[in-house]
Scaffold this active site. Structure first.
Site, PDB file in Angstrom:
ATOM      1  N   PHE A 146       1.782  -3.411   4.110  1.00  0.00           N
ATOM      2  CA  PHE A 146       2.117  -4.703   4.712  1.00  0.00           C
ATOM      3  C   PHE A 146       3.630  -4.930   4.620  1.00  0.00           C
ATOM      4  CE2 PHE A 146      -2.216  -7.051   3.966  1.00  0.00           C
ATOM      5  CZ  PHE A 146      -2.784  -6.278   4.943  1.00  0.00           C
ATOM      6  N   HIS A 150      -9.718   1.795  -0.516  1.00  0.00           N
ATOM      7  CA  HIS A 150      -8.260   1.670  -0.456  1.00  0.00           C
ATOM      8  C   HIS A 150      -7.759   1.083  -1.776  1.00  0.00           C
ATOM      9  CE1 HIS A 150      -4.269   1.173   0.725  1.00  0.00           C
ATOM     10  NE2 HIS A 150      -4.384   0.431   1.801  1.00  0.00           N
ATOM     11  N   CYS A 209       0.802  -1.220   0.000  1.00  0.00           N
ATOM     12  CA  CYS A 209       0.000   0.000   0.000  1.00  0.00           C
ATOM     13  C   CYS A 209       0.838   1.276   0.000  1.00  0.00           C
ATOM     14  CB  CYS A 209      -0.939  -0.007   1.196  1.00  0.00           C
ATOM     15  SG  CYS A 209      -1.906  -1.532   1.280  1.00  0.00           S
ATOM     16  N   HIS A 242      -3.039   8.139   5.586  1.00  0.00           N
ATOM     17  CA  HIS A 242      -3.205   6.782   5.045  1.00  0.00           C
ATOM     18  C   HIS A 242      -4.617   6.320   5.367  1.00  0.00           C
ATOM     19  CE1 HIS A 242      -2.012   3.003   3.405  1.00  0.00           C
ATOM     20  NE2 HIS A 242      -2.180   2.351   4.545  1.00  0.00           N
ATOM     21  N   LYS A 258      -9.736   7.990   1.468  1.00  0.00           N
ATOM     22  CA  LYS A 258     -10.157   6.581   1.354  1.00  0.00           C
ATOM     23  C   LYS A 258     -11.582   6.397   1.856  1.00  0.00           C
ATOM     24  CE  LYS A 258      -5.611   4.283   1.669  1.00  0.00           C
ATOM     25  NZ  LYS A 258      -4.706   5.401   1.941  1.00  0.00           N
ATOM     26  N   GLU A 286      -1.628   5.614  13.216  1.00  0.00           N
ATOM     27  CA  GLU A 286      -1.250   6.775  12.420  1.00  0.00           C
ATOM     28  C   GLU A 286      -1.491   8.058  13.212  1.00  0.00           C
ATOM     29  OE1 GLU A 286      -1.767   8.783   7.988  1.00  0.00           O
ATOM     30  OE2 GLU A 286      -3.176   7.211   8.595  1.00  0.00           O
TER      31      GLU A 286
END
Length: 414
Positions: A400, A341, A164, A304, A336, A315
């Protein structure tokens, strides 16, 4: 050594909220959700039956018919968004500058639809029925490859695949290529299209996706205590980035200047962020150091903000660590909440949004923030877009494997 200045002169977007920069930007400012029932396949047996699909996209509008069948959907999106960005920038590539124009466009997962389709053909009809274009359709770097072929860009060519964080890493790495003089212009960003049975099924198996199937438009709800996972999206976000002198000689429109880039690893877990968001915090701090600015100079953060419990909380914690008391003064939003996403394309789309926010003096909202998580207590621009003079915007992407990327854009001052 003086670093060469890098400015953004072209933008391209393909998102679930709209095709093209104008349509996407208008939809985001209106708080429009691009999430709906999955139509790409029959999802009735899946826990998650909703996603952010790109509606009404015709590859024929951007790609010659005989070339379309050589590309999977993620490449279609990447070529389309790059075409938009190049047209927007007015940059022409010819024999004089071809070796100084490069392409860094990545994807998190590449051609998953092609893999699923031709695996079925292999099992049902045998290996002779596999198209010779199968491998070039699916490998991650063929988006960058096809874009470079289309425009004749012979400069640095690469394709990050950092989950991502892909789009942001592509843009940040391209920024450094121009800064050090290895190119004068770069086409950079991310593209993704994995709304497929294996894509949705795999994330469902991880319990990562929202199952709010009866309320698709309300399913992506970053920083809200009732969030239950992220929504898969698809699309592409591409920037044309140029060395400042190159852009000024062309009298190009400049949306923003890219001034800082941070990238770190958590070294912690394959999917969970590090405790306290420490890797994300180091990444943001690195970008601020690279830019040579103060945390108080940041007016807006495109977070994010995936709509996962730990991701949003960590975050927020990382932002507080880096910005300290200024964390409560900065405006933050997660687009998002509207696009879902876009995985490897997310950083590209959100970098474009950050540039548009600076250029237009508008912050898109975080929709669906009805009941804020007590752990998420900052200003997330809830529900409604906000007008503001934005000197500097930060765009965060975390992936990830504990991979983090942060970009800093500022209003261009000659």
């Amino acid at each position: 050594m003086n670093k060469r200045r890098v400015v953004i002169t072209g933008l391209g977007l393909v998102t679930p909220v709209g095709i093209g920069v104008e349509n996407s930007w208008k939809g985001l400012l209106q708080g429009k959700s691009g999430v709906g029932k999955i139509t790409h396949f029959d999802a009735s047996a899946f826990p998650t039956q909703i996603a952010g699909e790109v509606e009404g996209f015709n590859p024929e509008d951007y790609i010659e018919p005989k070339e379309i069948k050589k590309m999977d959907r993620f490449i279609h999106f990447g070529v389309a968004a790059s075409t938009m960005a190049m047209e927007d920038s007015g940059l022409k590539v010819d024999e004089r500058n071809a070796e100084m124009v490069g392409v860094y466009v990545g994807s998190g997962m590449g051609g998953l639809p092609a893999i699923e389709h031709y695996h079925k053909i292999l099992l049902e009809k045998g290996p002779r029925r596999i198209t010779p274009f199968f491998i070039p359709m699916l490998i991650v770097n063929l988006a960058a490859g096809q874009i470079s072929i289309r425009f004749g860009a012979k400069g640095p060519n690469s394709a990050p695949a950092t989950a991502c964080a892909t789009g942001s890493h592509a843009i940040g790495d391209a920024f450094k290529v121009i800064q050090r003089g290895d190119a004068d212009a770069m086409i950079a960003g991310g593209t993704e299209a994995v709304i497929t049975p294996m894509g949705i099924g795999g994330f469902n198996a991880m319990k990562a996706l929202s199952t709010r199937n009866d309320e698709p438009a309300k399913a992506s709800r970053p920083f809200d205590k009732d969030r239950d996972g992220f929504i898969m999206g698809e699309g592409a976000g591409i920037l044309v980035m140029e060395e400042l002198g190159n852009a000024l000689r062309r009298n190009a429109r400049i949306y923003a200047e890219l001034i800082g880039y941070g990238l770190t690893g958590d070294a912690y877990h394959i999917t969970s962020p590090a405790p306290g968001g420490e890797g994300a915090a180091r990444c943001m701090a690195m970008a601020i150091r690279d830019a040579g600015i103060s945390p108080s100079d940041i007016d807006y953060i495109n977070a994010h903000g995936t709509s996962t419990k730990y991701g949003d909380e960590l975050e927020t914690s990382a932002i507080k660590t880096v910005l300290k008391e200024d964390a409560y003064k900065v405006a933050i939003s997660s687009t998002k909440s509207m696009t879902g996403h876009l995985l490897g394309a997310a950083g590209g789309v959100e970098a474009v949004v950050s540039c548009l926010s600076i250029h237009h003096g508008m912050m898109p909202p975080t929709i669906n923030l009805d009941n804020p998580d007590p752990e998420c207590d900052l200003d997330y621009v809830p529900h409604t877009a906000r007008q503001a003079d934005i000197r500097c915007a930060m765009s965060n992407s975390f992936g990830f494997g504990g991979t983090n990327a942060c970009l800093l854009f500022k209003k261009f001052v000659p």
